[in-house]
Enzyme design. Structure first.
Site, short mmCIF file in Angstrom:
data_model
loop_
_atom_site.label_atom_id
_atom_site.label_comp_id
_atom_site.label_asym_id
_atom_site.label_seq_id
_atom_site.Cartn_x
_atom_site.Cartn_y
_atom_site.Cartn_z
N LYS A 230 25.74 -26.01 94.45
CA LYS A 230 26.19 -25.53 95.76
C LYS A 230 25.67 -24.11 95.99
CE LYS A 230 29.57 -23.38 97.59
NZ LYS A 230 28.76 -22.64 98.60
N GLY B 282 29.31 -15.07 90.93
CA GLY B 282 29.86 -14.53 92.17
C GLY B 282 30.94 -13.52 91.88
N SER B 283 31.94 -13.48 92.76
CA SER B 283 32.97 -12.45 92.66
C SER B 283 34.00 -12.78 91.57
CB SER B 283 33.67 -12.30 94.00
OG SER B 283 34.33 -13.52 94.34
N GLY C 53 35.86 -16.29 90.58
CA GLY C 53 35.79 -16.70 89.17
C GLY C 53 37.16 -17.09 88.64
N GLU D 267 29.62 -15.80 85.58
CA GLU D 267 28.87 -14.55 85.58
C GLU D 267 29.35 -13.79 86.81
OE1 GLU D 267 26.79 -11.87 86.66
OE2 GLU D 267 25.01 -13.14 86.88
N CYS E 139 24.41 -7.74 90.45
CA CYS E 139 25.60 -7.68 89.60
C CYS E 139 25.49 -6.59 88.56
CB CYS E 139 25.87 -9.04 88.97
SG CYS E 139 24.42 -9.75 88.22
N GLU F 105 33.61 -2.95 92.83
CA GLU F 105 32.22 -3.33 93.10
C GLU F 105 31.95 -3.25 94.60
OE1 GLU F 105 30.89 -7.48 92.36
OE2 GLU F 105 29.28 -6.51 91.24
#
Ligand code: NAI
Ligand code: MG
Length: 501
Positions: A193, A246-247, A251, A269, A303, A404
């Site tokens: 996706k 992603g975030s 996660g 990740e 990231c 972040e």
């Protein structure tokens, strides 16, 4: 569709024209079951690039069923490692053949400078896929010296099964490859996706994967939103493993969904707030350059962006001022322009998020040395452009230094000595990357051991290589991609006991 710049590759124009892009399920291109579509936007202009099928629960069910069938039956499980290897190599050849198309699609959909898209996103993807093309013939078990008479023990390393792979928008093609290539090498089947902001390159990749001869259902691509398609994958009872980039917040949701459904294996990740540390005894030209590139590359949407630059007190002003001057020289513009250094951020949501932090930094008392605002005048005002920003006099406990931002925004923070910078550097919930700039090798290696980060770069920053494990400590993730570590993510170890007595 919108009028396109005339320098677009004909293959890009034809890819973007015609009806909405479809989902790839079981080797067929199909509309979403609901018939719904969504727009993907060019962040340099705000114009619609294409419409894309909006997959959700029903499409995910179909795609997982296709992946399950391809894993259990059909030609895929019977294929030899050498055949899988050739097929993956062929995918890399096809990406290379269409390299210009991929680079332009990536720039149009994500905004990034074409020079970076060509060299790093597409070039890096080709190298990465070729690296994993070598793996199928090297995945092996062991014989095990169990302490029992007349018993022979050995292990088999087998594919984990049906994999769900949910990826972000910052390196759309590369993230797809990071997930697909090791899973293919291991003999898994999968549902990918892409991020809703940048679905295009993954769809072209799906086309080439079919062309390379990968059997139907092995790779399925379902475009759609996170809360629907993504969540359906995370909760699916027939998905054996989920890989996510992603975030942190998402996660955590994915881990919960795995826990509430079938305990599918997970690898995550997630984000980072990486310290890039400049000592006064560093090669100062290289260090200052590395500190600037470490945050401004890919507009900071990275990231491992070195978003906290720690500078030893006596060179603090010099480094902060250098970074500010450097950031002012960077050319802001459309990613399609060969001379652009800084393209737009990916989306309206991201420019709002990032400009919010610009305001917050001022409120927290950091000093804006450069940038600090959205580009609000001229042609570029239509797109999502923000000026690269250096915050001086930042403190590690400010929110701009703890959260972040995922934009071209750096907090430059002073430190006294090794102990001080290790303490500050580690004082954050993340642990993805860290940089150390010094000529003192004892200090460098002690620091490398002390920093809580999955990757430490010494006198360099932000390099990745398919052979080098990549992933995070703390809330930056679970598991390691790249190298043999990624093969481990996509395989199960089976212990076999044989009574020879
Ligand atoms: P996100 O984590 O929401 O999106 C990443 C992927 O997850 C997308 O494919 C999205 O559709 C999917 N997703 C979203 N919600 C989901 C759910 N409930 N279940 C399953 N899948 C879901 O990230 P977003 O909103 O695009 O960006 C927000 C922040 O996340 C950024 O500002 C940045 O800080 C961070 N981020 C970190 C990345 C990294 O490389 N580690 C990449 C992208 C974003
Ligand atoms: Mg989100």
């Amino acid at each position: 569709m919108v009028a396109m710049a005339s320098n677009l590759h004909p293959e890009v124009s034809s890819f973007l024209s015609g009806g909405p892009k479809k989902l790839l399920i079981g080797g067929q291109w199909v509309d979403a079951a609901s018939g719904k579509t969504f727009e993907t936007v060019n962040p340099a202009t705000g114009d619609v690039l294409a419409r894309v099928a909006e997959g959700d629960q029903e499409d995910v069910n179909r795609a997982v069923a296709a992946a399950r069938k391809a894993f259990d039956e059909g030609p895929w499980p019977g294929m030899t490692p050498a055949e899988r290897s050739r097929m993956i190599w062929k995918i890399a050849d096809l990406i290379e053949e269409h390299a210009d198309t991929f680079a332009q699609l990536e720039t149009l959909d994500n905004g990034k400078p074409i020079t970076a898209a060509r060299r790093d996103d597409v070039g890096g993807t080709i190298d990465y896929v070729r690296y994993y093309a070598g793996w199928p013939t090297k995945i092996q078990g062991h014989t095990v010296p169990v302490s029992m008479p007349d018993v022979f023990g050995y292990t088999l390393r087998q594919p984990v099964g049906v994999c769900a792979q949910i990826i972000p928008w910052n390196y759309p093609l590369m993230m797809a490859a990071w997930k697909l290539a090791p899973a293919l090498a291991a003999g898994c089947t999968m549902v990918l996706k892409p991020a809703e902001q940048t679905p295009l390159s993954a769809l072209l990749l799906g086309q080439l994967i079919l062309e390379a001869g990968v059997p139907a259902g092995v790779v399925n691509v379902v475009t759609g939103f996170g809360e629907t398609a993504g969540a359906a994958l995370a909760a699916h009872m027939d998905v054996d493993k989920i890989a996510f980039t992603g975030s942190v917040d998402v996660g955590k949701l994915i881990m919960q969904a795995a826990g509430k459904s079938n305990l599918k294996k997970i690898s995550l990740e997630l984000g980072g707030k990486s310290p890039n540390i400049v000592f006064a005894d560093a090669d100062m030209d290289a260090a200052r350059e590395g500190a600037a590139a470490g945050i401004f590359y890919n507009m900071g949407q990275d990231c491992t962006a070195g978003s906290r630059v720690f500078v030893e007190q006596r060179v603090y002003d010099d480094v902060a001022e250098y970074m500010a001057a450097h950031s002012k020289r960077l050319k802001i513009g459309s990613g399609l322009d060969e001379s652009t250094d800084i393209g737009p951020l990916v989306s309206k949501e991201q420019i709002e998020r990032v400009t919010g932090y610009l305001q917050l930094g001022r409120q927290e008392g950091a000093r804006v040395l450069s940038g600090g605002e959205r580009v609000a005048e001229g042609e570029l005002a239509r797109g999502f452009f923000v000026r690269p920003t250096v915050f001086a006099d930042a403190r590690n406990d400010m929110r701009i230094a703890q959260e972040e931002i995922f934009g071209p925004v750096v907090s430059v923070i002073p430190f006294r000595d090794v102990d001080d910078v290790v303490r500050q550097g580690n004082n954050v919930v993340y642990g993805l990357g860290a940089g150390i700039w010094t000529k003192d090798i004892q200090k460098a290696h002690k620091m490398a051991a002390a920093l809580k980060a999955g990757t430490v770069w010494i006198n360099m920053y932000n390099a990745v290589d398919p052979a080098m494990p990549f992933g995070g400590f703390k809330q930056s993730g679970i598991g390691r991609e790249m190298g043999f570590e990624a093969i481990e993510l996509y395989t199960e170890v089976k212990s076999v006991w044989v009574n020879l007595g």
